[in-house]
Design a protein around this motif. Structure first.
Motif, PDB file in Angstrom:
ATOM      1  N   VAL A   1     -25.837  35.982 -40.125  1.00  0.00           N
ATOM      2  CA  VAL A   1     -25.997  36.358 -38.723  1.00  0.00           C
ATOM      3  C   VAL A   1     -26.856  35.355 -37.970  1.00  0.00           C
ATOM      4  O   VAL A   1     -26.582  35.016 -36.814  1.00  0.00           O
ATOM      5  CB  VAL A   1     -26.606  37.767 -38.621  1.00  0.00           C
ATOM      6  N   ALA A   2     -27.922  34.853 -38.603  1.00  0.00           N
ATOM      7  CA  ALA A   2     -28.833  33.933 -37.915  1.00  0.00           C
ATOM      8  C   ALA A   2     -28.109  32.660 -37.486  1.00  0.00           C
ATOM      9  O   ALA A   2     -28.266  32.192 -36.351  1.00  0.00           O
ATOM     10  CB  ALA A   2     -30.018  33.599 -38.815  1.00  0.00           C
ATOM     11  N   ALA A   3     -27.317  32.096 -38.390  1.00  0.00           N
ATOM     12  CA  ALA A   3     -26.592  30.869 -38.058  1.00  0.00           C
ATOM     13  C   ALA A   3     -25.562  31.118 -36.963  1.00  0.00           C
ATOM     14  O   ALA A   3     -25.387  30.298 -36.051  1.00  0.00           O
ATOM     15  CB  ALA A   3     -25.905  30.314 -39.310  1.00  0.00           C
ATOM     16  N   ALA A   4     -24.871  32.262 -37.047  1.00  0.00           N
ATOM     17  CA  ALA A   4     -23.864  32.584 -36.036  1.00  0.00           C
ATOM     18  C   ALA A   4     -24.507  32.795 -34.670  1.00  0.00           C
ATOM     19  O   ALA A   4     -24.018  32.311 -33.648  1.00  0.00           O
ATOM     20  CB  ALA A   4     -23.091  33.826 -36.462  1.00  0.00           C
ATOM     21  N   ASP A   5     -25.625  33.519 -34.653  1.00  0.00           N
ATOM     22  CA  ASP A   5     -26.293  33.800 -33.381  1.00  0.00           C
ATOM     23  C   ASP A   5     -26.844  32.519 -32.765  1.00  0.00           C
ATOM     24  O   ASP A   5     -26.779  32.328 -31.544  1.00  0.00           O
ATOM     25  CB  ASP A   5     -27.416  34.808 -33.601  1.00  0.00           C
ATOM     26  N   ALA A   6     -27.361  31.624 -33.598  1.00  0.00           N
ATOM     27  CA  ALA A   6     -27.879  30.354 -33.092  1.00  0.00           C
ATOM     28  C   ALA A   6     -26.763  29.537 -32.446  1.00  0.00           C
ATOM     29  O   ALA A   6     -26.954  28.927 -31.390  1.00  0.00           O
ATOM     30  CB  ALA A   6     -28.527  29.564 -34.225  1.00  0.00           C
ATOM     31  N   ALA A   7     -25.580  29.522 -33.068  1.00  0.00           N
ATOM     32  CA  ALA A   7     -24.458  28.768 -32.513  1.00  0.00           C
ATOM     33  C   ALA A   7     -24.025  29.344 -31.164  1.00  0.00           C
ATOM     34  O   ALA A   7     -23.658  28.600 -30.250  1.00  0.00           O
ATOM     35  CB  ALA A   7     -23.283  28.792 -33.493  1.00  0.00           C
ATOM     36  N   LEU A   8     -24.079  30.665 -31.036  1.00  0.00           N
ATOM     37  CA  LEU A   8     -23.648  31.318 -29.801  1.00  0.00           C
ATOM     38  C   LEU A   8     -24.626  31.058 -28.659  1.00  0.00           C
ATOM     39  O   LEU A   8     -24.227  30.987 -27.497  1.00  0.00           O
ATOM     40  CB  LEU A   8     -23.519  32.823 -30.040  1.00  0.00           C
ATOM     41  N   ARG A   9     -25.916  30.880 -28.991  1.00  0.00           N
ATOM     42  CA  ARG A   9     -26.945  30.797 -27.963  1.00  0.00           C
ATOM     43  C   ARG A   9     -27.532  29.403 -27.775  1.00  0.00           C
ATOM     44  O   ARG A   9     -28.417  29.220 -26.938  1.00  0.00           O
ATOM     45  CB  ARG A   9     -28.065  31.804 -28.272  1.00  0.00           C
ATOM     46  N   THR A  10     -27.035  28.421 -28.504  1.00  0.00           N
ATOM     47  CA  THR A  10     -27.526  27.051 -28.337  1.00  0.00           C
ATOM     48  C   THR A  10     -26.917  26.424 -27.089  1.00  0.00           C
ATOM     49  O   THR A  10     -25.709  26.517 -26.865  1.00  0.00           O
ATOM     50  CB  THR A  10     -27.161  26.197 -29.564  1.00  0.00           C
TER      51      THR A  10
ATOM     52  N   GLY B   1     -25.531  22.455 -20.165  1.00  0.00           N
ATOM     53  CA  GLY B   1     -26.816  23.026 -19.813  1.00  0.00           C
ATOM     54  C   GLY B   1     -26.944  24.518 -20.022  1.00  0.00           C
ATOM     55  O   GLY B   1     -27.966  25.107 -19.672  1.00  0.00           O
ATOM     56  N   GLU B   2     -25.917  25.159 -20.574  1.00  0.00           N
ATOM     57  CA  GLU B   2     -25.998  26.584 -20.864  1.00  0.00           C
ATOM     58  C   GLU B   2     -25.269  26.867 -22.160  1.00  0.00           C
ATOM     59  O   GLU B   2     -24.420  26.092 -22.605  1.00  0.00           O
ATOM     60  CB  GLU B   2     -25.421  27.424 -19.725  1.00  0.00           C
ATOM     61  N   SER B   3     -25.621  27.986 -22.791  1.00  0.00           N
ATOM     62  CA  SER B   3     -24.988  28.367 -24.050  1.00  0.00           C
ATOM     63  C   SER B   3     -23.669  29.075 -23.787  1.00  0.00           C
ATOM     64  O   SER B   3     -23.364  29.462 -22.655  1.00  0.00           O
ATOM     65  CB  SER B   3     -25.920  29.302 -24.828  1.00  0.00           C
ATOM     66  N   ALA B   4     -22.903  29.254 -24.871  1.00  0.00           N
ATOM     67  CA  ALA B   4     -21.652  30.021 -24.749  1.00  0.00           C
ATOM     68  C   ALA B   4     -21.940  31.433 -24.267  1.00  0.00           C
ATOM     69  O   ALA B   4     -21.219  31.978 -23.419  1.00  0.00           O
ATOM     70  CB  ALA B   4     -20.927  30.046 -26.094  1.00  0.00           C
TER      71      ALA B   4
END
Length: 264
Positions: free
Chosen positions: A200-209, A214-217
């Motif tokens: 979950v941590a890796a997935a959440d980081a990818a979604l919010r990076t 200049g903005e995340s997905a």
């Protein structure tokens, strides 16, 4: 603009992208290179290859330029780039560098031909351009628990709208522009890189990076489709990651070309 001539602290194994791009540029010690990658991602690897005697000049976007290209409700469909050369040509003399390298250089541009024309200008006769470009238009959406195919497609359209030029980029388009810019010996290969997001941590980081815009997905989806939809999307993303790795497949292309040597 920054020019690097100092030796890196320690060598490390080059990544497949670094190895392929540098090989395509035919880099060797003593050469002067330009790295056009966002965040100068190829600079250290290039330094190991051109030293002793060579240099790598990195060109990075200014804070003001980055602010101008951030998507907003008003300009979300006019994504350009700090490398859109309408009024900002590369600040380098004519025929001054042996090779230009980069990652995601052409795909984000509304007018990549301008960039290629100016790259041809700064290359020495026989100098080479070698880049790695994402083929976002060929990427496949990730199926997510609890979301229909229609809802996943909605989110994918939002992400394409943030960087429409990048999603419209194709290799034939790049090859045609390179020829019109006066470059020759054009070659390319395509491949798909598969990256599993485990946990979950890796997935959440990818979604919010934050991405290049200049903005995340997550932020982009929230801005266009609303906070409630974004929260459902994020929970489906995390729920899927709890059950199995999220497999991201990224098609990319390596392109190499050269400035004709008319002196021989």
């Amino acid at each position: 603009m920054r020019r690097h001539q100092d030796h890196p602290d320690a060598q490390r194994r080059l990544s497949p992208v670094e190895t392929t791009v540098l090989a395509g540029a035919r880099v060797r010690p003593g050469q002067d290179l330009v790295d056009l990658s966002q965040a100068s991602t190829l600079t250290r690897a290039a330094l190991w290859t051109v030293l002793p005697g060579g240099s790598v000049t990195t060109l990075t976007p200014t804070a003001a330029a980055e602010h101008r290209i951030r998507p907003t409700p008003e300009n979300g469909h006019t994504w350009g780039s700090v490398w859109d050369l309408t009024e900002r040509p590369l600040p380098l003399p004519d025929a001054s560098v042996d090779a230009v390298i980069g990652r995601s250089v052409l795909a984000p541009l509304l007018h990549p031909r301008r960039m290629l024309i100016d790259i041809a200008r700064v290359l020495k006769p026989g100098g080479r351009l070698s880049v790695c470009e994402l083929l976002l238009g060929q990427s496949r959406p990730v199926p997510l628990d609890g979301l229909s195919a229609h809802e996943v497609a909605q989110a994918e359209r939002v992400l394409a709208g943030v960087r429409p030029a990048a999603h419209a980029f194709t290799v034939p388009h790049a090859v045609g522009n390179a020829r019109l810019a006066g470059l020759a010996q054009i070659e390319y290969t395509e491949e798909t890189v598969t990256v599993p997001l485990v946990g979950v941590a890796a997935a959440d980081a990818a979604l919010r990076t934050e991405g290049p815009a200049g903005e995340s997905a997550y932020q982009a989806i929230s801005r266009v489709l609303g906070v409630a939809f974004a929260r459902r999307y994020a929970e489906a993303w995390r729920s899927t990651a709890r059950r199995r790795p999220l497999i991201l497949e990224t098609p990319l292309a390596y392109l190499t070309m050269a400035k004709p040597d008319t002196t021989s």
